[in-house]
Design a protein around this motif. Structure first.
Motif, mmCIF file in Angstrom:
data_model
loop_
_atom_site.group_PDB
_atom_site.id
_atom_site.type_symbol
_atom_site.label_atom_id
_atom_site.label_comp_id
_atom_site.label_asym_id
_atom_site.label_seq_id
_atom_site.Cartn_x
_atom_site.Cartn_y
_atom_site.Cartn_z
ATOM 1 N N MET A 1 0.940 -1.107 0.001
ATOM 2 C CA MET A 1 0.058 -0.102 -0.014
ATOM 3 C C MET A 1 0.998 1.312 0.084
ATOM 4 O O MET A 1 0.481 2.255 -0.702
ATOM 5 N N ILE A 2 1.873 1.206 0.717
ATOM 6 C CA ILE A 2 2.654 2.224 0.906
ATOM 7 C C ILE A 2 3.596 2.565 -0.467
ATOM 8 O O ILE A 2 3.691 3.618 -0.682
ATOM 9 N N SER A 3 3.680 1.478 -1.200
ATOM 10 C CA SER A 3 4.506 1.506 -2.177
ATOM 11 C C SER A 3 3.489 2.305 -3.466
ATOM 12 O O SER A 3 4.098 2.903 -4.259
ATOM 13 N N ILE A 4 2.465 1.970 -3.476
ATOM 14 C CA ILE A 4 1.368 2.546 -4.511
ATOM 15 C C ILE A 4 1.354 4.147 -4.134
ATOM 16 O O ILE A 4 1.357 4.996 -5.027
ATOM 17 N N ILE A 5 1.315 4.283 -2.764
ATOM 18 C CA ILE A 5 1.063 5.885 -2.403
ATOM 19 C C ILE A 5 2.601 6.657 -2.970
ATOM 20 O O ILE A 5 2.538 7.699 -3.409
ATOM 21 N N LEU A 6 3.552 5.813 -2.875
ATOM 22 C CA LEU A 6 4.991 6.474 -3.159
ATOM 23 C C LEU A 6 4.995 6.668 -4.632
ATOM 24 O O LEU A 6 5.448 7.656 -5.346
#
Length: 103
Positions: free
Chosen positions: A1-6
């Motif tokens: 999820m954090i990678s998508i936001i990044l």
């Protein structure tokens, strides 16, 4: 999820950077020569110059600028109003001059 936001943040930042550079590259480097500008634009510039001359008390320059604006765009009634204002100020200045000299 954090990678998508990044990834979304990086793509948005890159998009903003490209958009800002694109608008910067499209800005004209120099103003257009007066021959390329429309008569209405040149009339507005002459009108603005006449207003600044009138505010500074330079009545002859104001008259010349307003006459140029009227020649370039004769359909504008506000130019005639400003010419009348210059004439009123010239009459008032010439009427006050003898009184001030005699006083």
């Amino acid at each position: 999820m954090i990678s998508i936001i990044l990834v979304v943040a990086i793509v948005a930042g890159a998009g903003w950077f490209v958009w800002s550079r694109w608008t910067y590259w499209r800005m004209p480097i120099r103003p257009q020569p007066s021959a390329e500008r429309s008569p209405q634009t040149r009339a507005f510039e002459a009108f603005a110059h006449g207003n600044s001359c009138l505010a500074a008390g330079q009545l002859a320059d104001a008259t010349a600028a307003f006459e140029q604006a009227r020649t370039l765009d004769p359909k504008r009634p506000y130019v005639a109003e400003r010419l009348a204002e210059v004439a009123r100020r010239q009459r008032a200045a010439s009427a006050l001059a003898p009184v001030a000299a005699g006083g």
